[in-house]
Every structure is written in C-alpha cells, then in structure tokens.
Design a protein around this motif. Structure first.
Motif, mmCIF file in Angstrom:
data_model
loop_
_atom_site.group_PDB
_atom_site.id
_atom_site.type_symbol
_atom_site.label_atom_id
_atom_site.label_comp_id
_atom_site.label_asym_id
_atom_site.label_seq_id
_atom_site.Cartn_x
_atom_site.Cartn_y
_atom_site.Cartn_z
ATOM 1 N N ILE A 113 33.833 33.072 97.198
ATOM 2 C CA ILE A 113 34.768 32.302 96.490
ATOM 3 C C ILE A 113 33.825 31.035 96.706
ATOM 4 C CG2 ILE A 113 36.901 31.034 97.155
ATOM 5 C CD1 ILE A 113 37.021 33.719 98.369
ATOM 6 N N MET A 114 34.375 29.555 95.772
ATOM 7 C CA MET A 114 34.064 27.841 96.776
ATOM 8 C C MET A 114 35.119 27.893 96.463
ATOM 9 S SD MET A 114 30.748 26.515 93.908
ATOM 10 C CE MET A 114 31.371 24.801 94.703
ATOM 11 N N ALA A 115 34.565 26.470 97.030
ATOM 12 C CA ALA A 115 35.564 25.009 96.517
ATOM 13 C C ALA A 115 34.864 23.986 96.169
ATOM 14 C CB ALA A 115 36.104 23.921 98.385
ATOM 15 N N MET A 116 35.768 23.197 95.136
ATOM 16 C CA MET A 116 35.618 22.720 93.601
ATOM 17 C C MET A 116 36.608 21.919 93.922
ATOM 18 S SD MET A 116 34.180 23.955 90.231
ATOM 19 C CE MET A 116 34.977 23.844 89.372
ATOM 20 N N SER A 117 36.393 20.214 93.348
ATOM 21 C CA SER A 117 37.129 19.706 93.054
ATOM 22 C C SER A 117 37.410 18.682 91.750
ATOM 23 C CB SER A 117 37.606 18.312 93.981
ATOM 24 O OG SER A 117 35.778 17.970 95.089
ATOM 25 N N TRP A 118 35.023 18.514 91.666
ATOM 26 C CA TRP A 118 34.520 17.626 89.765
ATOM 27 C C TRP A 118 34.487 18.926 89.697
ATOM 28 C CZ3 TRP A 118 29.491 15.566 92.095
ATOM 29 C CH2 TRP A 118 30.479 13.634 92.585
ATOM 30 N N HIS A 119 35.986 18.851 88.532
ATOM 31 C CA HIS A 119 35.946 19.378 87.232
ATOM 32 C C HIS A 119 37.164 18.543 86.424
ATOM 33 C CE1 HIS A 119 40.223 19.978 88.919
ATOM 34 N NE2 HIS A 119 40.078 20.594 89.518
ATOM 35 N N MET A 120 37.077 19.027 85.464
ATOM 36 C CA MET A 120 37.614 18.083 83.886
ATOM 37 C C MET A 120 37.861 19.256 83.297
ATOM 38 S SD MET A 120 34.520 15.656 82.524
ATOM 39 C CE MET A 120 34.661 15.690 80.993
ATOM 40 N N ILE A 131 36.283 27.438 102.961
ATOM 41 C CA ILE A 131 35.709 28.262 102.091
ATOM 42 C C ILE A 131 34.998 26.783 101.505
ATOM 43 C CG2 ILE A 131 36.030 28.708 100.088
ATOM 44 C CD1 ILE A 131 38.658 29.895 100.514
ATOM 45 N N GLY A 132 35.109 26.067 101.735
ATOM 46 C CA GLY A 132 33.982 24.857 101.263
ATOM 47 C C GLY A 132 32.790 24.920 102.265
ATOM 48 N N SER A 133 32.961 25.198 102.927
ATOM 49 C CA SER A 133 31.613 25.142 104.840
ATOM 50 C C SER A 133 31.191 25.825 104.287
ATOM 51 C CB SER A 133 32.204 24.199 105.520
ATOM 52 O OG SER A 133 33.833 23.271 105.273
ATOM 53 N N THR A 134 30.938 27.239 104.067
ATOM 54 C CA THR A 134 30.515 28.204 104.481
ATOM 55 C C THR A 134 30.001 28.909 102.989
ATOM 56 O OG1 THR A 134 32.698 29.289 104.150
ATOM 57 C CG2 THR A 134 31.774 29.243 106.578
ATOM 58 N N SER A 135 28.869 29.828 103.031
ATOM 59 C CA SER A 135 28.587 29.818 101.885
ATOM 60 C C SER A 135 28.574 31.507 102.040
ATOM 61 C CB SER A 135 26.460 29.299 102.113
ATOM 62 O OG SER A 135 26.109 30.315 101.110
ATOM 63 N N GLY A 136 29.131 31.806 101.172
ATOM 64 C CA GLY A 136 28.368 33.281 100.326
ATOM 65 C C GLY A 136 27.389 34.081 100.319
ATOM 66 N N SER A 169 26.073 34.341 103.242
ATOM 67 C CA SER A 169 25.902 34.805 104.685
ATOM 68 C C SER A 169 27.229 35.281 105.131
ATOM 69 C CB SER A 169 25.427 33.751 105.922
ATOM 70 O OG SER A 169 26.004 32.899 105.356
ATOM 71 N N VAL A 170 28.818 34.551 104.766
ATOM 72 C CA VAL A 170 29.687 35.421 104.670
ATOM 73 C C VAL A 170 30.438 36.045 103.747
ATOM 74 C CG1 VAL A 170 31.998 33.628 105.441
ATOM 75 C CG2 VAL A 170 29.528 33.244 105.803
ATOM 76 N N PHE A 227 36.260 36.442 101.647
ATOM 77 C CA PHE A 227 37.397 37.106 101.686
ATOM 78 C C PHE A 227 37.788 37.667 102.612
ATOM 79 C CE2 PHE A 227 37.395 36.531 96.669
ATOM 80 C CZ PHE A 227 38.172 36.422 96.316
ATOM 81 N N LYS A 228 37.016 38.235 103.570
ATOM 82 C CA LYS A 228 37.614 38.829 104.781
ATOM 83 C C LYS A 228 37.338 37.418 105.499
ATOM 84 C CE LYS A 228 35.486 43.185 104.949
ATOM 85 N NZ LYS A 228 34.994 43.776 104.605
ATOM 86 N N ARG A 229 36.623 36.544 105.548
ATOM 87 C CA ARG A 229 36.757 35.225 107.184
ATOM 88 C C ARG A 229 38.032 34.928 106.657
ATOM 89 N NH1 ARG A 229 32.639 31.465 109.223
ATOM 90 N NH2 ARG A 229 31.471 33.354 109.402
ATOM 91 N N PHE A 230 38.241 34.961 105.436
ATOM 92 C CA PHE A 230 39.543 33.564 105.383
ATOM 93 C C PHE A 230 41.200 34.576 104.861
ATOM 94 C CE2 PHE A 230 36.081 30.841 104.588
ATOM 95 C CZ PHE A 230 35.671 30.036 105.496
#
Ligand SMILES: Cc1cc2nc3c(=O)[nH]c(=O)nc-3n(C[C@H](O)[C@H](O)[C@H](O)COP(=O)(O)O)c2cc1C
Length: 178
Positions: free
Chosen positions: A33-40, A85-90, A92-93, A96-99
């Motif tokens: 999962i990644m967080a994203m705000s730059w979309h259109m 989610i936006g501050s960690t990388s898939g 190493s993490v 779904f489990k962590r959050f």
C-alpha cells in the motif's frame, strides 16, 4: 492587503488535489500500500486517472511490472494510518499487517481492495510514456465500488507537513456541467 511572494516549492499546497488515496499493488505473493495525493481525473468514461508515483517508492517498480493497482479512498478516521502508510516502505514492511487493514478480493485485478476504505477503484496501467520523465502513470478504472455513506463523505486532502483539509459540507449550484 498586499500579497506576499509564495515559495514555488509550496505551490502544490494551493492547488489542492482530490482526496488522499491509498494505492494497493500485489506481486509475487506480496501485497503493498502507498499513500498518494498527486492524482487527477483525465477522462469521464471510461474513467482515466493520471498519478505521480515516485521512482524511489516500492510501488513504482511493482506498478510497472504488474500494470495494475487499486485506488482506495480512505476517510478521516483513517488519517493516522494513511500517514504511517506514506512514511514506510513495502520493501521492508507488510503494511496490511502493520496498519491492521483488511485486504479484499478485487474482481478485475490481482491487487487487493482495502475493505476499510469507503471506495475502491480497480485500475490497469494504460500509458507509461510520462513515467521516465515525470513519474507519471495513466490508469484506466475498470470497476468501482462504493460504500454508501450518505451525503457527507469526510475524505482528507493533503496540505503539506501533516496538515489535511477534511471534506465536510456539500453545496449544490444549478449547472449544466457534468
Ligand atoms: C499524505 C501523503 C501523500 C503522498 N502522496 C504521494 C504521491 O502523490 N506520490 C508519491 O510518489 N508519494 C506520495 N507520498 C509518499 C509515499 O506514500 C511514500 O513514499 C511511501 O512510503 C511509498 O511506499 P512504498 O515504498 O511502499 O511504495 C505521500 C505520502 C503521504 C503521507
């Protein structure tokens, strides 16, 4: 009142995009999962969406390889998870489990839905010509799912440095635009 010069690096905060979304991918038995705000939005139907995915993210390579993802739209109650989610990388993490989020089966793509999100858009990657230069990916939405939440859906909109605008009231103005 006189206007002050505004730093170019902060212009994105003025052009506030749509809601922050969570992009899910799946590859080789692992989900991410990644967080994203730059979309259109680019087109109405089929819905076409442009989004910027940093080439430093784990998602960048997975999206290029699998050519599919789900855009999940969270509400304000999930904001702390979104920042995590936006501050960690898939790399190493297992996010779904962590959050403590629930993966759901999508019907068109292999990437999972996030059940806690109020809407999920199943997408395929249709154009990567902007990826090398701008990290820009063009996605086509094939299936969309929404949990009816009534009139007010409290999505979050990133304003930089951990600040978010929260959607609230809705106004309707007579109009002929779509
Ligand atoms: C609110 C918020 C919005 C973000 N928007 C974007 C974005 O639009 N594009 C992007 O590449 N990264 C964005 N990020 C950063 C990524 O989510 C972050 O780099 C993440 O760790 C990438 O995860 P991955 O390495 O597992 O793919 C955002 C982070 C937050 C917290």
């Amino acid at each position: 009142m006189a206007k002050k010069k505004f730093p170019l690096a902060h212009v994105y905060r003025l052009l506030e995009p749509g809601p922050v979304v969570l992009v899910t991918t799946a590859h080789a038995g692992r989900t991410n999962i990644m967080a994203m705000s730059w979309h259109m939005m680019i087109d109405f139907e089929p819905p076409i969406v442009g989004c910027v995915v940093s080439d430093r993210s784990h998602t960048f390579g997975i999206l290029r390889k699998t050519k599919e993802c789900v855009i999940n739209i969270p509400t304000v109650d999930m904001v702390k998870k979104v920042v995590g989610i936006g501050s960690t990388s898939g790399r190493s993490v297992d996010k779904f489990k962590r959050f403590a989020l629930t993966p759901g089966a999508a019907s068109y793509v292999k990437a999972p839905l996030i059940e806690e999100c109020y809407a999920n858009l199943e997408c395929t990657l249709i154009d990567t010509r902007g990826a090398a230069r701008y990290n820009l990916f063009i996605l086509k939405v094939h299936k969309a799912w929404v949990r009816p939440l009534g009139k007010i859906v409290r999505t979050i909109h990133h304003c930089g440095r951990g600040r978010f605008r929260v959607d609230g009231s809705m106004i309707t103005v007579p109009s002929t635009i779509k």
